[in-house]
Design a protein around this motif. Structure first.
Motif, PDB file in Angstrom:
ATOM      1  N   ILE A  87       0.882  -1.173   0.000  1.00 33.97           N
ATOM      2  CA  ILE A  87       0.000   0.000   0.000  1.00 33.97           C
ATOM      3  C   ILE A  87       0.916   1.219   0.000  1.00 33.97           C
ATOM      4  O   ILE A  87       1.622   1.475   0.984  1.00 33.97           O
ATOM      5  N   PRO A  97      -4.456   2.863  -3.513  1.00 30.16           N
ATOM      6  CA  PRO A  97      -5.317   1.722  -3.257  1.00 30.16           C
ATOM      7  C   PRO A  97      -6.245   2.023  -2.083  1.00 30.16           C
ATOM      8  O   PRO A  97      -5.829   2.640  -1.105  1.00 30.16           O
ATOM      9  N   GLY A  98      -7.484   1.611  -2.202  1.00 26.55           N
ATOM     10  CA  GLY A  98      -8.378   1.691  -1.042  1.00 26.55           C
ATOM     11  C   GLY A  98      -9.141   2.984  -0.908  1.00 26.55           C
ATOM     12  O   GLY A  98      -9.868   3.169   0.065  1.00 26.55           O
ATOM     13  N   HIS A 102     -15.250   0.208   0.138  1.00 23.05           N
ATOM     14  CA  HIS A 102     -15.196  -1.140  -0.442  1.00 23.05           C
ATOM     15  C   HIS A 102     -14.953  -2.183   0.646  1.00 23.05           C
ATOM     16  O   HIS A 102     -14.516  -1.877   1.757  1.00 23.05           O
ATOM     17  N   ASP A 104     -12.640  -5.673   0.701  1.00 25.12           N
ATOM     18  CA  ASP A 104     -11.524  -6.109  -0.139  1.00 25.12           C
ATOM     19  C   ASP A 104     -11.921  -7.232  -1.105  1.00 25.12           C
ATOM     20  O   ASP A 104     -12.484  -8.256  -0.693  1.00 25.12           O
ATOM     21  N   LEU A 117      -3.463  -4.758   8.018  1.00 22.56           N
ATOM     22  CA  LEU A 117      -2.688  -3.682   7.389  1.00 22.56           C
ATOM     23  C   LEU A 117      -1.757  -3.062   8.419  1.00 22.56           C
ATOM     24  O   LEU A 117      -2.166  -2.734   9.534  1.00 22.56           O
ATOM     25  N   THR A 129      -7.792   5.828   7.965  1.00 22.18           N
ATOM     26  CA  THR A 129      -8.699   4.888   7.295  1.00 22.18           C
ATOM     27  C   THR A 129     -10.020   4.893   8.066  1.00 22.18           C
ATOM     28  O   THR A 129     -10.007   4.822   9.295  1.00 22.18           O
ATOM     29  N   TRP A 234      -3.502   6.596  12.014  1.00 25.28           N
ATOM     30  CA  TRP A 234      -2.322   5.737  12.079  1.00 25.28           C
ATOM     31  C   TRP A 234      -1.198   6.408  12.848  1.00 25.28           C
ATOM     32  O   TRP A 234      -0.925   7.585  12.650  1.00 25.28           O
ATOM     33  N   TRP A 242      -9.209  -6.095  10.059  1.00 26.64           N
ATOM     34  CA  TRP A 242     -10.654  -5.943   9.861  1.00 26.64           C
ATOM     35  C   TRP A 242     -11.230  -7.184   9.196  1.00 26.64           C
ATOM     36  O   TRP A 242     -10.524  -7.974   8.572  1.00 26.64           O
ATOM     37  N   HIS A 249     -14.324  -0.239   4.180  1.00 26.98           N
ATOM     38  CA  HIS A 249     -13.374   0.784   4.601  1.00 26.98           C
ATOM     39  C   HIS A 249     -13.056   1.719   3.447  1.00 26.98           C
ATOM     40  O   HIS A 249     -13.323   1.413   2.277  1.00 26.98           O
ATOM     41  N   ALA A 251      -9.863   4.543   2.478  1.00 19.92           N
ATOM     42  CA  ALA A 251      -8.597   5.201   2.814  1.00 19.92           C
ATOM     43  C   ALA A 251      -8.661   6.666   2.385  1.00 19.92           C
ATOM     44  O   ALA A 251      -9.088   6.963   1.268  1.00 19.92           O
ATOM     45  N   ARG A 260       2.975   7.700   2.116  1.00 21.02           N
ATOM     46  CA  ARG A 260       2.373   6.737   3.066  1.00 21.02           C
ATOM     47  C   ARG A 260       2.694   5.360   2.519  1.00 21.02           C
ATOM     48  O   ARG A 260       2.459   5.093   1.330  1.00 21.02           O
ATOM     49  N   ARG A 264      -0.205  -5.092   3.396  1.00 18.76           N
ATOM     50  CA  ARG A 264      -1.450  -5.763   3.794  1.00 18.76           C
ATOM     51  C   ARG A 264      -1.368  -7.246   3.464  1.00 18.76           C
ATOM     52  O   ARG A 264      -0.911  -7.605   2.378  1.00 18.76           O
TER      53      ARG A 264
HETATM   54  C1  SIN Z   1      -6.999  -1.070   1.630  1.00 18.01           C
HETATM   55  O1  SIN Z   1      -8.030  -0.904   0.999  1.00 18.01           O
HETATM   56  O2  SIN Z   1      -6.676  -2.170   2.030  1.00 18.01           O
HETATM   57  C2  SIN Z   1      -6.117   0.104   1.969  1.00 18.01           C
HETATM   58  C3  SIN Z   1      -6.558   0.793   3.205  1.00 18.01           C
HETATM   59  C4  SIN Z   1      -5.634   1.898   3.601  1.00 18.01           C
HETATM   60  O3  SIN Z   1      -4.662   2.181   2.889  1.00 18.01           O
HETATM   61  O4  SIN Z   1      -5.862   2.504   4.641  1.00 18.01           O
END
Ligand code: SIN
Length: 274
Positions: A87, A97-98, A102, A104, A117, A129, A234, A242, A249, A251, A260, A264
């Motif tokens: 990530i 990503p994220g 969504h 996963d 993560l 997040t 974080w 999770w 979640h 991001a 960052r 994961r």
């Molecule tokens: C993810 O969707 O797994 C990424 C979440 C994140 O970067 O906080």
């Protein structure tokens, strides 16, 4: 390991999110891992602070939680085990990503159960997040709507998720599967809403316009459900675990152009059942 004794457990909201201190995930044995997995199924997401773990230890801990998932369409950098998803975002990133609500890889036939993560490089500001409880998302629907959605199924498509989730090859064969719109969690037995704007493209039993309107309503319901969301800020050495079967979640990419960076691992779940 047990979640009692010197361990502190603090629930962050009544419906979702618990913070645990005093446990090193890298030292979990099989019974400790089972205890942690049960807590995550109940609370949807658990944050562990002050974790000291190498990438290999993260993979080993992930394996205690289940068979590790390999992310379709993503080839990681050299030296990173295949089961690890990197990530990363920095000043050169066009997407992260994220970003977007969504669960996963819900396009898989057996979509992920747990995701772990660990963010190694935390940006100076932002990068949180946000998690939402899909138990609550279902519970908070009115009874007639609960009845309607409980009888429906939906298409989850990797193509719909697109390059944001690492699907970069236009010719690739993307996973696409049909899952119930409301699933029963295999550990808790609770019902959870299981459609997400990242992967869900269509409700099978409805006309196209009806499907689009109902998905729009459900996606808004998830995004606006402030009373059943929790936000993780974080810190260095934080780890989030999770349960994708009962949470979504998002991001926040609010730290550009800072970096960052994290890793994961994700366990393979079971075929969702209504
Ligand atoms: C993810 O969707 O797994 C990424 C979440 C994140 O970067 O906080």
């Amino acid at each position: 390991m047990t979640l009692t004794g010197a361990v502190t457990r603090t629930d962050l909201t009544s419906r979702i999110g618990t913070e645990v201190c005093g446990v090193q995930l890298a030292e979990l044995g099989p019974s400790g891992a089972a205890e942690v997995a049960a807590l995550v199924a109940e609370r949807s997401v658990v944050f562990f602070r002050d974790q000291h773990m190498t990438l290999d230890q993260q993979v080993a801990t992930g394996r205690l939680l289940g068979q590790l998932h390999r992310f379709p369409g993503v080839k990681g950098p050299a030296g990173v085990p295949e089961e690890v998803m990197v990530i990363h975002a920095d000043a050169t990133s066009e997407a992260v990503p994220g970003e977007g609500w969504h669960s996963d890889v819900s396009c898989d036939e057996r979509p992920p159960a747990l995701s772990m993560l660990r963010i190694e490089t935390v940006p100076p500001v932002g990068g949180d997040t946000v998690f939402a409880s899909m138990y609550a998302a279902y519970d908070q629907l009115s009874a007639p709507l609960q009845q309607l959605v409980s009888g429906l199924t939906a298409v989850h498509s990797g193509r719909h998720a697109g390059p944001r989730y690492g699907y970069k090859d236009p010719d690739a064969r993307y996973p696409e599967n049909v899952h119930p719109v409301v699933r029963t969690h295999p550990v808790t037995g609770r019902k959870a809403l299981y459609v997400n704007s990242g992967y869900t493209s269509r409700i099978v039993e409805l006309k196209e316009a009806e499907s689009a309107a109902l998905l729009h309503l459900l996606f808004d319901h998830v995004a606006n459900g402030i009373a059943w969301q929790v936000r993780l800020h974080w810190e260095p050495n934080s780890v989030a675990l999770w349960d994708n079967r009962c949470t979504q979640h998002h991001a926040s990419w609010d730290y550009f152009p800072a970096t960052r960076h994290g890793y994961r691992v994700t366990t393979v779940g079971e075929r969702p059942v209504a």
